[in-house]
Design a protein around this motif. Structure first.
Motif, PDB file in Angstrom:
ATOM      1  N   LEU A 305       0.818  -1.209   0.000  1.00  0.00           N
ATOM      2  CA  LEU A 305       0.000   0.000   0.000  1.00  0.00           C
ATOM      3  C   LEU A 305       0.853   1.260   0.000  1.00  0.00           C
ATOM      4  CD1 LEU A 305      -2.771  -0.812   2.656  1.00  0.00           C
ATOM      5  CD2 LEU A 305      -2.764  -1.318   0.215  1.00  0.00           C
ATOM      6  N   VAL A 306       1.886   1.276   0.828  1.00  0.00           N
ATOM      7  CA  VAL A 306       2.755   2.446   0.969  1.00  0.00           C
ATOM      8  C   VAL A 306       4.174   2.022   0.614  1.00  0.00           C
ATOM      9  CG1 VAL A 306       3.702   4.162   2.552  1.00  0.00           C
ATOM     10  CG2 VAL A 306       1.308   3.463   2.763  1.00  0.00           C
ATOM     11  N   SER A 307       4.777   2.725  -0.327  1.00  0.00           N
ATOM     12  CA  SER A 307       6.101   2.358  -0.833  1.00  0.00           C
ATOM     13  C   SER A 307       7.131   3.406  -0.424  1.00  0.00           C
ATOM     14  CB  SER A 307       6.048   2.234  -2.359  1.00  0.00           C
ATOM     15  OG  SER A 307       7.329   1.949  -2.882  1.00  0.00           O
ATOM     16  N   GLY A 308       7.489   3.391   0.882  1.00  0.00           N
ATOM     17  CA  GLY A 308       8.497   4.315   1.378  1.00  0.00           C
ATOM     18  C   GLY A 308       7.899   5.584   1.945  1.00  0.00           C
ATOM     19  N   SER A 309       7.791   5.664   3.264  1.00  0.00           N
ATOM     20  CA  SER A 309       7.255   6.844   3.941  1.00  0.00           C
ATOM     21  C   SER A 309       7.595   6.746   5.416  1.00  0.00           C
ATOM     22  CB  SER A 309       5.730   6.914   3.780  1.00  0.00           C
ATOM     23  OG  SER A 309       5.173   7.903   4.631  1.00  0.00           O
ATOM     24  N   TRP A 310       7.796   7.896   6.057  1.00  0.00           N
ATOM     25  CA  TRP A 310       8.025   7.895   7.505  1.00  0.00           C
ATOM     26  C   TRP A 310       6.724   8.089   8.281  1.00  0.00           C
ATOM     27  CZ3 TRP A 310      11.976   5.480   9.015  1.00  0.00           C
ATOM     28  CH2 TRP A 310      13.185   5.523   8.321  1.00  0.00           C
ATOM     29  N   LEU A 311       5.592   8.075   7.567  1.00  0.00           N
ATOM     30  CA  LEU A 311       4.259   8.030   8.191  1.00  0.00           C
ATOM     31  C   LEU A 311       4.051   9.123   9.234  1.00  0.00           C
ATOM     32  CD1 LEU A 311       3.910   4.152   8.647  1.00  0.00           C
ATOM     33  CD2 LEU A 311       3.128   5.560   6.740  1.00  0.00           C
ATOM     34  N   ASN A 312       4.564  10.299   8.959  1.00  0.00           N
ATOM     35  CA  ASN A 312       4.376  11.460   9.857  1.00  0.00           C
ATOM     36  C   ASN A 312       4.882  11.216  11.272  1.00  0.00           C
ATOM     37  OD1 ASN A 312       3.043  12.998   7.810  1.00  0.00           O
ATOM     38  ND2 ASN A 312       1.168  11.850   8.216  1.00  0.00           N
ATOM     39  N   LEU A 313       5.957  10.454  11.384  1.00  0.00           N
ATOM     40  CA  LEU A 313       6.520  10.157  12.706  1.00  0.00           C
ATOM     41  C   LEU A 313       7.634  11.132  13.108  1.00  0.00           C
ATOM     42  CD1 LEU A 313       6.676   6.248  12.586  1.00  0.00           C
ATOM     43  CD2 LEU A 313       5.009   7.695  13.746  1.00  0.00           C
ATOM     44  N   GLY A 314       7.824  12.177  12.320  1.00  0.00           N
ATOM     45  CA  GLY A 314       8.817  13.186  12.686  1.00  0.00           C
ATOM     46  C   GLY A 314      10.139  13.060  11.959  1.00  0.00           C
ATOM     47  N   TYR A 315      10.303  12.000  11.169  1.00  0.00           N
ATOM     48  CA  TYR A 315      11.539  11.831  10.390  1.00  0.00           C
ATOM     49  C   TYR A 315      11.381  12.496   9.027  1.00  0.00           C
ATOM     50  CZ  TYR A 315      12.569   8.164  13.793  1.00  0.00           C
ATOM     51  OH  TYR A 315      12.787   7.463  14.948  1.00  0.00           O
ATOM     52  N   ARG A 316      12.489  12.946   8.480  1.00  0.00           N
ATOM     53  CA  ARG A 316      12.497  13.497   7.135  1.00  0.00           C
ATOM     54  C   ARG A 316      13.314  12.586   6.221  1.00  0.00           C
ATOM     55  NH1 ARG A 316      13.666  20.013   7.998  1.00  0.00           N
ATOM     56  NH2 ARG A 316      11.782  20.461   9.226  1.00  0.00           N
TER      57      ARG A 316
END
Length: 345
Positions: A305-316
Motif C-alpha cells: 500500500l505504501v512504498s516508502g514513507s516515515w508516516l508522519n513520525l517526525g523523520y524526514r
C-alpha cells in the motif's frame, strides 16, 4: 434503545425520497484521485482475490480509439455475481471480509475503471456457467439518467471472444473511451507514444505493488502486451534486496493493535559499492529513487500500500536514512484504524 425500537421510531418519521441523479453521481465517482497505475492495480486486486494464476494486460491503440483490457484465469463469475460485482455499493465496507480479500468498499472495480474510461465492459465465465457480458456506459447513463447495464457480447472483438472460449474459466475487463489519458490537443502520433509509454510505467508499478505475489510459490504471473513482449512476465521488484548477502535483516517485532498483530521487520540495504553495476544500484532505488524510497513499507494481505514513507513520525527523507526500509504487515481487520480508503491509500 434497542434496534427494534429505533426502527419503529424511524418508521414514524415523515420522509421523502431524494435519490441521486445518475449522470451527476457517476461523474463524481470519477474523481477519486486514481492514476492509471493505481487504477489497473485495483483491477489486478480482483484477479488475485479470484485466485488467478495469470493476468494479461493489453494496451491496444485501435486506430486512435485506444482500449485497455485485463484478462485473468481466476474463478470467474456467474451472471448473478457479475451483476452484483458491477452494482455500486453492493458490499458494505463494514461487512466481515475473508482474510485474503484485497477489497473493502465494493467500489474498486467501478471507480478505478471510471477514473480512466467512459465505458467499462466485463465478460466472465466459470467452470459451470457460460460466458456473460455486461457494460457500464457513462454516456448512456447520462442520456437515460438510469442505472442500466448494457447486455450482449457485441462489445468484444472476435479475438477476445476466441481467447475467452479457450479458457475454462476467467474474466476479461475492458476499458474503452479513455478520455482522461492524454494531454489536451496533442497530435495522434504523440498520443500513441504516450499511450505505450504508460504501459512501460505500469510494469514498474505492478512489479513493486505485487512483488510478493509475483515471487511467491503460488507464482502469480502478470504480462503486459504479451504478443509484443514475447510473453515475458513482469519480474518482482524486492524493495529489501533480501537475496543480497550484504543486506542487514534486523530483529522482527510483533505489535498488538486492537487485538490483531502487526508484523514489523527492518532492513538496512547495502551501500552502493556492493552492487555490480550502476544500473543494478539504480534499479534497487525504485521508481522514485533511493532517498524517496526510504522508510516504511505498509502491506495489507501481502499487497503493498505504501512504498516508502516515515508516516508522519517526525523523520524526514535524508541521505543518512536512505538505506533504511521497514516492513509493516497489517491485515484487513485493521482497515478502519489505518483509515484505508477506496484507492487503498
Amino acid at each position: 434503545m434497542n434496534r427494534e425500537g429505533s426502527a419503529n421510531e424511524l418508521a414514524a418519521i415523515a420522509a421523502e425520497e431524494a435519490a441521486p441523479i445518475p449522470g451527476s453521481l457517476v461523474n463524481s465517482l470519477r474523481a477519486f484521485g486514481y492514476g492509471l497505475e493505481t487504477a489497473i492495480a485495483d483491477l489486478v486486486d480482483n484477479s488475485i482475490t479470484a485466485h488467478a494464476a495469470r493476468v494479461d494486460i493489453r494496451f491496444e491503440w485501435n486506430g486512435g480509439a485506444p482500449r485497455i483490457s485485463l484478462t485473468d484465469n481466476g474463478a470467474g463469475m456467474s451472471e448473478k455475481k457479475l451483476i452484483s460485482a458491477l452494482r455500486l455499493g453492493a458490499i458494505s465496507p463494514i461487512e466481515e471480509r475473508h482474510q485474503d480479500d484485497l477489497g473493502r468498499f465494493g467500489l474498486g472495480l467501478k471507480t478505478a475503471s471510471f477514473s480512466q474510461a467512459r465505458r467499462l465492459i466485463v465478460a466472465t465465465k466459470t467452470k459451470s456457467t457460460p460466458l456473460v457480458t455486461r457494460c457500464w456506459d457513462l454516456d448512456y447513463i447520462e442520456a437515460s439518467q438510469e442505472w442500466r447495464l448494457l447486455l450482449g457480447e457485441g462489445f468484444l472483438t472476435n479475438e477476445e471472444l476466441d481467447r475467452l472460449s479457450q479458457m475454462e474459466q476467467g474474466t476479461l475487463v475492458l476499458l474503452e473511451n479513455l478520455d482522461r489519458m492524454f494531454s489536451g490537443g496533442a497530435p495522434d502520433e504523440q498520443k500513441n507514444k504516450e499511450f505505450f509509454a504508460r504501459a512501460d510505467q505500469l510494469s514498474g508499478h505492478l512489479a513493486g505493488v505485487f512483488h510478493r505475489f509475483l515471487a511467491s510459490p503460488r507464482k502469480l504471473e502478470i504480462q503486459i502486451n504479451p504478443e509484443i513482449t514475447g510473453a515475458t512476465a513482469i519480474k518482482p521488484w524486492d524493495p529489501f534486496l533480501a537475496s543480497m548477502t550484504k543486506t542487514q535483516i534486523l530483529q522482527d517485532e510483533y505489535l498488538r493493535v486492537d487485538g490483531h498483530s502487526v508484523h514489523v521487520k527492518p532492513y538496512i540495504l547495502p551501500h552502493q559499492s556492493a552492487f555490480k553495476t550502476t544500473a543494478d544500484h539504480r534499479h534497487a532505488g525504485g521508481l522514485k529513487g533511493w532517498n524517496a524510497q526510504q522508510g516504511f513499507y505498509v502491506y495489507r494481505n501481502n499487497r503493498l500500500l505504501v512504498s516508502g514513507s516515515w508516516l508522519n513520525l517526525g523523520y524526514r527523507q535524508e541521505e543518512h536514512y536512505k538505506l533504511a526500509r521497514i516492513t509493516l504487515d497489517i491485515t484487513n481487520k485493521l482497515d478502519e484504524i489505518w483509515e484505508i480508503d477506496v484507492r487503498k491509500s
